[in-house]
Design an enzyme around this catalytic site. Structure first.
Site, mmCIF file in Angstrom:
data_model
loop_
_atom_site.group_PDB
_atom_site.id
_atom_site.type_symbol
_atom_site.label_atom_id
_atom_site.label_comp_id
_atom_site.label_asym_id
_atom_site.label_seq_id
_atom_site.Cartn_x
_atom_site.Cartn_y
_atom_site.Cartn_z
ATOM 1 N N PRO A 285 0.819 -1.218 0.000
ATOM 2 C CG PRO A 285 0.129 -0.893 2.211
ATOM 3 C CD PRO A 285 0.890 -1.847 1.319
ATOM 4 C CE1 TYR A 327 -3.105 9.105 -12.460
ATOM 5 C CE2 TYR A 327 -3.327 10.016 -10.263
ATOM 6 C CZ TYR A 327 -2.598 9.315 -11.197
ATOM 7 O OH TYR A 327 -1.392 8.813 -10.845
ATOM 8 C CB CYS A 353 0.147 29.246 -18.567
ATOM 9 S SG CYS A 353 0.069 30.977 -18.159
HETATM 10 C C1 LIG Z 1 3.452 -2.341 -8.113
HETATM 11 C C2 LIG Z 1 2.761 -1.331 -7.280
HETATM 12 N N1 LIG Z 1 2.669 -1.556 -5.950
HETATM 13 C C3 LIG Z 1 2.070 -0.667 -5.130
HETATM 14 C C4 LIG Z 1 1.504 0.489 -5.616
HETATM 15 C C5 LIG Z 1 0.869 1.434 -4.653
HETATM 16 O O1 LIG Z 1 -0.454 1.667 -4.930
HETATM 17 P P1 LIG Z 1 -1.371 2.486 -3.924
HETATM 18 O O2 LIG Z 1 -0.695 3.754 -3.613
HETATM 19 O O3 LIG Z 1 -2.623 2.680 -4.658
HETATM 20 O O4 LIG Z 1 -1.552 1.632 -2.702
HETATM 21 C C6 LIG Z 1 1.558 0.756 -6.986
HETATM 22 C C7 LIG Z 1 0.941 1.981 -7.512
HETATM 23 O O5 LIG Z 1 0.997 2.371 -8.609
HETATM 24 C C8 LIG Z 1 2.207 -0.181 -7.835
HETATM 25 O O6 LIG Z 1 2.288 0.028 -9.144
#
Ligand SMILES: Cc1ncc(COP(=O)(O)O)c(C=O)c1O
Length: 423
Positions: A285, A327, A353
């Site tokens: 995470p 996004y 800008c």
């Molecule tokens: C391989 C991998 N692990 C972990 C993450 C972390 O994702 P998040 O910040 O949504 O928990 C990402 C995000 O792009 C990722 O590509």
């Protein structure tokens, strides 16, 4: 007119405190303010969901790489998921043991691979392999260094966008993504890794996407990963973990029914069902550990009211927080002062800008406040900031127990001018 949102979610970062920070001459605006206690609490709660079973919370450093944040997570026993040599050095420098670091990314350079393989006595926990081509490159690097590299194969679980329920740019597990090895090619990749004496297969990984607000897609991806793991396990004696990736969503104001621990509990149950309960479960995470514990403070430069349209121009722009432009993300915005009185809808925009330098329409006091806070900006805020339009990177201030423990000041305008003219 709907009510203005409460400044409730940044928890210990109350409105008066934020106003004082924004006015502090040492800090000024735009500035990110982070609550380190909230970040640590988030990690503790997530780790508790594993109920003592072998696990690693590998914090995705890309979300927020500030030293105080990474050190706070290291102190809570988190590992790291890094995507560059620089992030790897931040992780080890912040006290994360090399064995607790996994390295993702589709195009790691030879130099970065050498750093990962050469870190500590045995290299990092695992280089996560994202393509058949990369398997050969990592083996070649290890051979050149006379070392063995611990690796994990990242399979792409082929979970569709509908199932993931997130934005196309942050969904990574579907079959056209550039990330990971397609599941159908996974067995061949594993066999190739096992045939190379320089590589030790310690893990299998997947990552479905980001900002997942329900568990369904994440659990489906993990189920596919576990099924695959079961099919190759007999040939991989050193296999020690399965890694279900990151992506736990947060409530940006539109709700997030699933909490980080729900993802962990459901995936652990799947892991037991698949007969893999003896393997450690890794998760990666980023956002869910830090996003809600950071805000972006901005000063109101001026209003512009024309032909019935109301713009509130602030001194933070897309260069400071690019998520809305990149996004279509929405961050709630609250006033730092001037609460009470009439409320109206303001279109809050930055000074860059670009017409996409636009934070959306928000209900705020009709009399323009002195400043505002953009909430839930602790993840993918500062780490994605740029110096577009010659704007210095924003300042950062870190709080613990409601007190400032560290400040990173904004670089001067002169530093940018000097750098550009010095070429
Ligand atoms: C391989 C991998 N692990 C972990 C993450 C972390 O994702 P998040 O910040 O949504 O928990 C990402 C995000 O792009 C990722 O590509």
């Amino acid at each position: 007119m709907p009510a203005a949102p409460e400044l409730a979610r940044p928890l210990t970062l109350g409105g008066a405190l934020l106003g004082a920070l924004a006015r502090d001459a040492r800090i000024g605006t735009p500035a990110y303010a982070y609550d380190l206690d909230g970040v640590a609490r988030e990690a503790r709660e997530l780790r508790a969901a594993f109920e003592g079973k072998p696990h690693l919370v590998a914090y995705a450093v890309k979300a927020n790489s500030a030293g105080p944040i990474v050190r706070a997570l290291a102190a809570e026993g988190c590992g790291a998921d890094v995507v560059s040599g620089a992030e790897l050095l931040v992780a080890t420098g912040a006290g994360i043991p090399p064995a607790s670091i996994v390295y993702s990314g589709v195009a790691k350079t030879d130099d970065e691979l050498a750093l990962a393989i050469g870190t500590g006595d045995r290299g990092i926990g695992a280089v996560q392999l994202e393509s058949a081509e990369e398997i050969e490159r990592v083996a070649a690097r290890a051979r050149a260094l006379g070392k063995k590299a611990r690796v994990s194969v990242r399979v792409n679980p082929d979970v569709g966008l509908e199932e993931l329920d997130t934005h196309a740019h942050i969904a990574t597990g579907h079959d056209e993504a550039k990330f990971g090895i397609p599941l159908v090619d996974g067995a061949a990749a594993v066999d190739r890794v096992l045939a190379l004496p320089e590589l030790v297969l310690v893990g299998l990984t997947s990552h479905a996407g980001s900002q997942l607000t329900v568990t369904r897609g994440y659990v489906a991806a993990a189920r596919a990963l576990f099924e695959f793991t079961g099919s190759i396990r007999g040939r991989a004696p050193a296999l020690a973990y399965v890694d279900a990736g990151g992506g736990f969503g947060i409530d940006y104001g539109e709700g997030c029914p699933a909490r980080p621990m729900d993802f962990v509990r459901e995936v652990r149950a799947e892991q037991e069902r698949a007969g893999l309960g003896d393997l450690a479960l890794y998760v990666e995470p980023g956002r869910s550990l830090v996003a809600a514990h950071g805000v972006l403070l901005a000063r109101v430069i001026q209003p512009k009211v024309t032909r019935g349209r109301r713009w509130l121009m602030i001194d933070a722009g897309m260069n400071d927080l690019i998520r809305p432009a990149l996004y279509g993300a929405r961050h709630r915005i609250v006033p730092l002062d001037g609460e009470g009185g009439d409320l109206v809808e303001w279109r809050v925009v930055g000074p860059c800008c670009e017409s996409s330098d636009d934070f959306g329409t928000h209900v705020l006091p009709a009399a323009p406040p002195w400043g505002v806070a953009l909430l839930d900006a602790g993840a993918y805020g500062y780490t994605m900031a740029s110096r577009y339009n010659g704007r210095p990177l924003p300042a950062e201030v870190f709080l613990k127990g409601g007190r400032i423990v560290a400040v990173r000041e904004r670089k001067s305008r002169g530093a940018w001018v000097e750098e550009r003219l010095g070429i």
